[in-house]
Scaffold this motif. Structure first.
Motif, PDB file in Angstrom:
ATOM      1  N   PRO A 135       0.818  -1.229   0.000  1.00 51.57           N
ATOM      2  CA  PRO A 135       0.000   0.000   0.000  1.00 51.57           C
ATOM      3  C   PRO A 135       0.843   1.267   0.000  1.00 51.57           C
ATOM      4  N   VAL A 136       1.990   1.255   0.678  1.00 49.67           N
ATOM      5  CA  VAL A 136       2.855   2.443   0.705  1.00 49.67           C
ATOM      6  C   VAL A 136       3.390   2.736  -0.686  1.00 49.67           C
ATOM      7  N   ALA A 137       3.990   1.716  -1.327  1.00 52.44           N
ATOM      8  CA  ALA A 137       4.548   1.914  -2.665  1.00 52.44           C
ATOM      9  C   ALA A 137       3.453   2.288  -3.660  1.00 52.44           C
ATOM     10  N   GLY A 138       2.315   1.630  -3.575  1.00 51.99           N
ATOM     11  CA  GLY A 138       1.220   1.904  -4.508  1.00 51.99           C
ATOM     12  C   GLY A 138       0.693   3.320  -4.377  1.00 51.99           C
ATOM     13  N   SER A 139       0.502   3.791  -3.147  1.00 50.90           N
ATOM     14  CA  SER A 139      -0.043   5.135  -2.944  1.00 50.90           C
ATOM     15  C   SER A 139       0.951   6.209  -3.384  1.00 50.90           C
ATOM     16  N   ILE A 140       2.242   5.992  -3.133  1.00 50.87           N
ATOM     17  CA  ILE A 140       3.254   6.980  -3.525  1.00 50.87           C
ATOM     18  C   ILE A 140       3.395   7.036  -5.040  1.00 50.87           C
ATOM     19  N   ILE A 141       3.418   5.882  -5.691  1.00 50.66           N
ATOM     20  CA  ILE A 141       3.524   5.857  -7.156  1.00 50.66           C
ATOM     21  C   ILE A 141       2.282   6.485  -7.788  1.00 50.66           C
ATOM     22  N   PHE A 142       1.112   6.218  -7.215  1.00 49.39           N
ATOM     23  CA  PHE A 142      -0.121   6.819  -7.727  1.00 49.39           C
ATOM     24  C   PHE A 142      -0.068   8.342  -7.600  1.00 49.39           C
ATOM     25  N   ASN A 143       0.392   8.836  -6.443  1.00 51.04           N
ATOM     26  CA  ASN A 143       0.504  10.287  -6.255  1.00 51.04           C
ATOM     27  C   ASN A 143       1.536  10.886  -7.204  1.00 51.04           C
ATOM     28  N   TYR A 144       2.611  10.148  -7.461  1.00 50.71           N
ATOM     29  CA  TYR A 144       3.633  10.619  -8.409  1.00 50.71           C
ATOM     30  C   TYR A 144       3.018  10.806  -9.795  1.00 50.71           C
ATOM     31  N   ILE A 145       2.236   9.842 -10.240  1.00 55.34           N
ATOM     32  CA  ILE A 145       1.624   9.917 -11.571  1.00 55.34           C
ATOM     33  C   ILE A 145       0.641  11.084 -11.645  1.00 55.34           C
ATOM     34  N   VAL A 146      -0.154  11.255 -10.586  1.00 55.88           N
ATOM     35  CA  VAL A 146      -1.135  12.350 -10.556  1.00 55.88           C
ATOM     36  C   VAL A 146      -0.431  13.702 -10.621  1.00 55.88           C
ATOM     37  N   GLN A 147       0.601  13.889  -9.793  1.00 55.55           N
ATOM     38  CA  GLN A 147       1.315  15.165  -9.766  1.00 55.55           C
ATOM     39  C   GLN A 147       2.063  15.418 -11.072  1.00 55.55           C
ATOM     40  N   LEU A 148       2.630  14.370 -11.650  1.00 56.95           N
ATOM     41  CA  LEU A 148       3.358  14.514 -12.909  1.00 56.95           C
ATOM     42  C   LEU A 148       2.429  14.985 -14.023  1.00 56.95           C
ATOM     43  N   LYS A 149       1.267  14.363 -14.140  1.00 56.58           N
ATOM     44  CA  LYS A 149       0.301  14.757 -15.178  1.00 56.58           C
ATOM     45  C   LYS A 149      -0.197  16.175 -14.944  1.00 56.58           C
ATOM     46  N   LYS A 150      -0.435  16.510 -13.691  1.00 57.41           N
ATOM     47  CA  LYS A 150      -0.964  17.835 -13.362  1.00 57.41           C
ATOM     48  C   LYS A 150       0.003  18.931 -13.791  1.00 57.41           C
ATOM     49  N   TYR A 151       1.251  18.840 -13.367  1.00 58.26           N
ATOM     50  CA  TYR A 151       2.206  19.907 -13.641  1.00 58.26           C
ATOM     51  C   TYR A 151       2.718  19.885 -15.075  1.00 58.26           C
ATOM     52  N   SER A 152       2.830  18.709 -15.654  1.00 57.07           N
ATOM     53  CA  SER A 152       3.276  18.633 -17.048  1.00 57.07           C
ATOM     54  C   SER A 152       2.244  19.257 -17.971  1.00 57.07           C
ATOM     55  N   ARG A 153       0.969  18.980 -17.731  1.00 55.99           N
ATOM     56  CA  ARG A 153      -0.095  19.524 -18.575  1.00 55.99           C
ATOM     57  C   ARG A 153      -0.190  21.027 -18.438  1.00 55.99           C
ATOM     58  N   THR A 154      -0.169  21.528 -17.207  1.00 51.66           N
ATOM     59  CA  THR A 154      -0.283  22.976 -16.996  1.00 51.66           C
ATOM     60  C   THR A 154       0.942  23.711 -17.510  1.00 51.66           C
ATOM     61  N   ALA A 155       2.124  23.109 -17.350  1.00 58.70           N
ATOM     62  CA  ALA A 155       3.353  23.747 -17.829  1.00 58.70           C
ATOM     63  C   ALA A 155       3.335  23.888 -19.342  1.00 58.70           C
ATOM     64  N   ALA A 156       2.762  22.919 -20.030  1.00 56.60           N
ATOM     65  CA  ALA A 156       2.708  22.981 -21.493  1.00 56.60           C
ATOM     66  C   ALA A 156       1.831  24.135 -21.972  1.00 56.60           C
ATOM     67  N   GLU A 157       0.897  24.585 -21.125  1.00 49.89           N
ATOM     68  CA  GLU A 157      -0.006  25.672 -21.492  1.00 49.89           C
ATOM     69  C   GLU A 157       0.507  27.040 -21.041  1.00 49.89           C
ATOM     70  N   ALA A 158       1.623  27.054 -20.329  1.00 48.09           N
ATOM     71  CA  ALA A 158       2.127  28.317 -19.773  1.00 48.09           C
ATOM     72  C   ALA A 158       2.723  29.189 -20.870  1.00 48.09           C
ATOM     73  N   PRO A 159       2.506  30.515 -20.800  1.00 48.20           N
ATOM     74  CA  PRO A 159       3.114  31.430 -21.777  1.00 48.20           C
ATOM     75  C   PRO A 159       4.616  31.509 -21.567  1.00 48.20           C
ATOM     76  N   VAL A 160       5.352  31.718 -22.621  1.00 49.63           N
ATOM     77  CA  VAL A 160       6.805  31.821 -22.528  1.00 49.63           C
ATOM     78  C   VAL A 160       7.266  33.101 -23.221  1.00 49.63           C
ATOM     79  N   HIS A 161       8.508  33.475 -22.989  1.00 46.59           N
ATOM     80  CA  HIS A 161       9.094  34.661 -23.589  1.00 46.59           C
ATOM     81  C   HIS A 161      10.229  34.253 -24.516  1.00 46.59           C
ATOM     82  N   GLU A 162      10.374  34.987 -25.567  1.00 49.66           N
ATOM     83  CA  GLU A 162      11.488  34.724 -26.476  1.00 49.66           C
ATOM     84  C   GLU A 162      12.785  35.191 -25.836  1.00 49.66           C
ATOM     85  N   PRO A 163      13.906  34.511 -26.149  1.00 53.19           N
ATOM     86  CA  PRO A 163      15.201  34.981 -25.635  1.00 53.19           C
ATOM     87  C   PRO A 163      15.442  36.438 -26.012  1.00 53.19           C
TER      88      PRO A 163
END
Length: 286
Positions: A135-163
């Motif tokens: 249960p410990v390994a399963g819950s941590i891996i599940f939280n890792y996947i949830v957090q990874l998808k959350k921040y990866s998706r939002t980061a892809a939508e973030a505005p950026v600036h040209e050099p």
């Protein structure tokens, strides 16, 4: 599986919020054992039984607080965001569970006046490990996947600036004052990339003709933050102040957002406490 264990994982920062959570865990254990009295506790006849049962919760609280506050204080580099992984999080939680089981067993043997045998201790540790690992390994891996998808998706939508190879001239300079009230560092806001905390000093990193230049100033990061009024230069981490105008790319992993600057030569992390407001602040500077 081994690849997942090596992936970055958000470590819980020491503070009042973590201490409150640990206190809740200890209170839950103590109250659960008091109300339901499993493992033969209902047959236990002794004076001050209520207080003695609540003692299991106190043992849980002390051991958990030690693991989450003392170890990081002794080995801060090993518990830093840069080194913390899914595997280390699983190991820390399992270690905490094992030490709680061992501590409560020793407490029980002391309460009833019966000596603890090595075979009993080994059996308790082995059973706790086998019951807790999945249960410990399963819950941590599940939280890792949830957090990874959350921040990866939002980061892809973030505005950026040209050099910005050519920086604007004639802008109001930013003067940063050291703790001795004498030494100063003067920079153009448009050239500032970020400021990093370095123990009792702060490292000011600027863009000088496409190359990063670092200047050391004896001052805490919080002190410098109070001197900065530029809307795009903000605190994003306990160790970083960043210029949002110079962010060229945003990526995300399970720990949160990563800000890339100066042609991706420099990467600055965003702490979780700033994650919710970060994207909106970045959009405001776009």
């Amino acid at each position: 599986m081994l690849r997942i264990l090596k992936q970055p994982y958000p470590i819980e920062e020491a503070g009042n919020r973590l201490m409150f959570r640990i206190a809740c865990i200890g209170a839950f254990v103590g109250l659960f054992l008091l109300l339901f009295q499993p493992f033969g506790l209902s047959l236990w006849q002794t004076e001050y039984k209520t207080l003695k049962i609540l003692g299991f919760g106190l043992i849980t609280f002390v051991i958990t607080a030690f693991n989450y506050f003392v170890w990081p204080a002794i080995w801060p580099r090993q518990f830093s965001d840069e080194r913390w992984t899914v595997g280390r999080e699983i190991a820390l939680v399992l270690l905490n569970i094992l030490l709680i089981a061992l501590g409560n067993m020793l407490y029980m043997t002391w309460m009833i006046g019966h000596p603890a045998y090595v075979t009993d201790l080994v059996s308790a540790i082995l059973i706790t490990f086998l019951v807790g690992i999945f249960p410990v390994a399963g819950s941590i891996i599940f939280n890792y996947i949830v957090q990874l998808k959350k921040y990866s998706r939002t980061a892809a939508e973030a505005p950026v600036h040209e050099p910005k190879p050519v920086l604007p001239s004639g802008e109001q300079p930013l003067v940063l004052l050291a703790e001795n009230e004498k030494d100063t560092v003067t920079v153009k806001p448009s050239s500032l990339l970020y400021i990093e905390s370095s123990d009792n000093y702060s490292t000011i990193v600027t863009d000088e003709d496409g190359r990063a230049q670092k200047t050391l100033l004896r001052s805490s990061l919080s002190r410098l933050e109070g001197q900065i009024t530029h809307p795009a230069i903000v605190r994003c981490h306990r160790s970083y102040i960043v210029n949002l105008d110079r962010v060229e790319k945003v990526t995300g992993n399970a720990q949160g957002y990563k800000l890339h600057m100066l042609n991706a030569q420099h990467v600055v992390p965003v702490a979780r406490k700033y994650n919710d407001s970060f994207i909106s602040r970045l959009k405001a500077t776009a």
